[in-house]
Design a protein around this motif. Structure first.
Motif, short mmCIF file in Angstrom:
data_model
loop_
_atom_site.label_atom_id
_atom_site.label_comp_id
_atom_site.label_asym_id
_atom_site.label_seq_id
_atom_site.Cartn_x
_atom_site.Cartn_y
_atom_site.Cartn_z
N LEU A 1 -18.79 -8.09 21.47
CA LEU A 1 -19.85 -7.12 21.77
C LEU A 1 -20.79 -6.95 20.59
N ALA A 2 -20.24 -6.95 19.38
CA ALA A 2 -21.08 -6.80 18.19
C ALA A 2 -22.06 -7.96 18.06
N ARG A 3 -21.64 -9.13 18.53
CA ARG A 3 -22.51 -10.31 18.45
C ARG A 3 -23.51 -10.36 19.60
N ASP B 1 -16.57 -22.19 14.66
CA ASP B 1 -17.67 -21.22 14.68
C ASP B 1 -17.07 -19.82 14.76
N PRO B 2 -16.76 -19.20 13.63
CA PRO B 2 -16.05 -17.92 13.62
C PRO B 2 -16.78 -16.78 14.31
N ASN B 3 -18.09 -16.90 14.47
CA ASN B 3 -18.87 -15.82 15.06
C ASN B 3 -19.33 -16.12 16.48
N MET B 4 -18.73 -17.12 17.11
CA MET B 4 -19.13 -17.50 18.47
C MET B 4 -18.72 -16.40 19.46
N PRO B 5 -19.69 -15.68 20.03
CA PRO B 5 -19.32 -14.55 20.89
C PRO B 5 -18.53 -14.95 22.13
N GLN C 1 -9.82 -5.65 20.07
CA GLN C 1 -10.43 -6.10 18.81
C GLN C 1 -11.40 -7.25 19.05
N TYR C 2 -10.97 -8.22 19.83
CA TYR C 2 -11.83 -9.40 20.05
C TYR C 2 -12.99 -9.08 20.98
N PHE C 3 -12.77 -8.23 21.98
CA PHE C 3 -13.88 -7.82 22.83
C PHE C 3 -14.94 -7.09 22.03
N LEU C 4 -14.51 -6.24 21.10
CA LEU C 4 -15.47 -5.51 20.28
C LEU C 4 -16.24 -6.45 19.35
N LYS C 5 -15.57 -7.47 18.85
CA LYS C 5 -16.26 -8.45 18.01
C LYS C 5 -17.31 -9.21 18.82
#
Length: 267
Positions: free
Chosen positions: A208-210, A177-181, A202-206
């Motif tokens: 957060l975006a989700r 699940d590539p978009n799993m927050p 980078q991963y924290f921001l991703k």
């Protein structure tokens, strides 16, 4: 399925940092969004879920689903209990209910993946991380590559300081699940523990975006940016965290972080 609540929080950042502090900060709010707790007050849980499912198990003592739901309600109630002794009592009763599920004839109502997920949650809340790991690994044998179990496993590995294994488990969850927050957040925690702050941000921001409505996401970004000495940007995220956080302890911590960042930026 519901999953665990946030752990005890770390102290606010002093100006001097070392490796142990980075790991302590990394684990702060680690479980937010990973092992999510229901948004009920303690009293409402007792009045509804716990008492409801206790009554159901008395009326249907041979129903696996009833005992599973009762155990889950007890686990959730323990996670919001104001008393450690009371919480532990609820957790051990939850484990007893899950053992009851295992002892009853399998009627197909409770997948073993879900059962071992919940057992692991209770052990995690009891800080019995080895038992939590064993439970979630057992769950994965029944549901290989389940992203939620993989992410929970990653969180437990972090608690044990098994950083490489935590990284691997979170990465595997993201291949499913590539978009799993939750997994994005956990991988950010793992890279922070490794000292790779750039990847951590980078991963924290991703994550957060989700999940832009989850306060803890802003805290994690602020902490990582503080570690990167990007104080001005960190201050922006810390301000947002402070505006979203509703827990009094969390708000106090936010004020301390803001004071620290303002000092670092000369404001």
């Amino acid at each position: 399925m519901k999953k665990p609540a946030k752990p005890n929080v770390a102290a606010p950042l002093p100006e001097k940092r070392d490796g142990s502090l980075i790991i302590a900060v990394t684990l702060f709010l680690l479980i937010i969004g990973v092992l999510a707790v229901s948004a009920y007050t303690r009293n409402s849980i007792y009045r509804t879920h716990v008492t409801l499912w206790e009554d159901v198990t008395k009326r249907s003592p041979n129903k696996r689903r009833a005992h599973e739901n009762y155990g889950q309600a007890l686990s959730t109630a323990g996670s919001v209990s104001s008393s450690e002794a009371e919480a532990r009592k609820l957790y051990y009763e939850a484990l007893r209910q899950f053992q009851m599920v295992m002892s009853l004839k399998d009627d197909g109502s409770v997948p073993l993946r879900d059962l071992y997920r919940e057992v692991g949650v209770v052990y995690f809340r009891l800080a019995q991380y080895d038992d939590a790991i064993a439970s979630w690994e057992t769950g994965l044998r029944h549901a290989p590559n389940d992203p939620s179990l993989l992410n929970n496993l990653s969180v437990a590995f972090l608690q044990k300081g098994r950083i490489d294994e935590a990284t691997s488990a979170a990465q595997t969850a993201l291949t499913v699940d590539p978009n799993m927050p939750q997994a994005l957040n956990t991988l950010g925690q793992a890279y922070m523990a490794k000292g790779d702050i750039e990847k951590s941000v980078q991963y924290f921001l991703k994550a957060l975006a989700r999940e832009p409505d989850v306060a803890a996401r802003y805290w994690n970004v602020a902490i990582a940016l503080d570690q990167a000495k990007k104080y001005d940007i960190a201050l922006q995220y810390a301000n947002t965290y402070a505006s979203l956080e509703r827990d009094p302890v969390g708000r106090q911590r936010a004020l301390q972080l803001l004071e620290h960042l303002k000092k670092m930026t000369g404001r």
